[in-house]
Write a protein that holds these residues in place. Structure first.
Motif: not given
Length: 274
Positions: A242, A182, A185, A240, A245-246, A189
């Motif tokens: 992000n 990320i 952030p 979130s 996905s992370a 996040d």
């Protein structure tokens, strides 16, 4: 519940265990030790005055006994159900592949957990472009894994610990992999990561603890812990894109923490997309 059938039972005890036999229903006296991940065999038991090594009884066999309902991760021997129904999911999910996570301590590799990826079967209808591809090609194609993540369908990662781990230690290792993915952030996040961290803080995670990380969609993830079997509720909701996905990238991106899991998922996709 499956139909009645013969079940081979092994006794786990250092001393002979008395079994009283009846014509139709043998009765087993303690100790009898069964594990969620398998059956522990040991020594002998006494039946009608004779020592034997196992007993076949007639019983209604549950799906937890039938090996056809499970896939075993070979390195850790952890058994994964081939289908799961999880809190928050609209349908059951199917196992696509398994692997394990290994950490190096003083040049020695130590297995920490086994992992299995489950998906909504509807995702396969969106992967026609990869039909007929080999597992090796699939594994090297990030666009396929992106397609799976971006699909508005549930998928879940089940982590099963194969040793005791402190909750803080587990989170620190996970955060060490998530945070670098990320780049900038946002406040959302940071809040999501704080919520995520709170699930594990102060919890001793014993061997065989199950951790379910379930993506409801690309923006929302559910976290559930279970210390004995399937989870009955959701411990945290992570909202979130992000962070979601992370985390997916941690396990199925270009540099996965469990290469064996990604390789197994690629083989599962090859078999499904023939």
């Amino acid at each position: 519940m499956a139909a009645a059938g013969a079940i081979s039972v092994w006794i786990s005890t250092s001393t002979p265990t008395k079994i009283t036999a009846f014509i139709s229903k043998p009765r087993i006296c303690y100790p009898l030790k069964l594990s969620r991940n398998g059956i522990y065999p040991l020594s002998t038991f006494e039946r009608n005055g004779q020592y034997e090594q196992n007993l076949t009884i007639k019983a209604a066999a549950s799906s937890s006994v039938g090996s056809a309902e499970y896939t075993e991760e070979p390195a850790t021997k952890v058994k994964f159900q081939r289908s799961l129904s999880l809190p928050g999911c609209s349908t059951s999910l199917s196992l696509l592949g398994t692997g394990y996570r290994e950490k190096i301590f003083a040049i020695i590799g130590v297995k920490v957990y086994a992992a299995g990826l489950y998906v909504n079967d509807s995702v396969f209808s969106r992967l026609d472009a990869w039909r007929g591809r080999s597992a090796a090609d699939i594994q090297q194609d990030p666009s396929l894994f992106n397609k799976i993540f971006e699909a508005d369908l549930e998928k879940s990662l089940l982590i099963v610990l194969v040793r005791d781990v402190d909750g803080k230690t587990f989170w620190d290792a996970l955060d060490e992999a998530i945070s670098p993915r990320i780049k900038s952030p946002t406040a959302d996040d940071k809040s999501a990561l704080s919520t995520f961290r709170g699930v594990f803080q102060g919890k001793p995670l014993k061997k065989e603890t199950s951790i379910f990380l379930t993506w409801i969609d690309p923006n929302k993830m559910l976290v559930s812990l279970s210390f004995d079997g399937m989870p009955s509720s959701v411990d945290a909701t992570i909202e979130s894109p992000n962070v979601a996905s992370a985390l997916f990238d941690v396990f199925l991106g270009g540099d996965p923490v469990s290469p064996t899991l990604k390789a197994s998922v690629a083989k599962g996709l090859e078999a499904t997309l023939k």
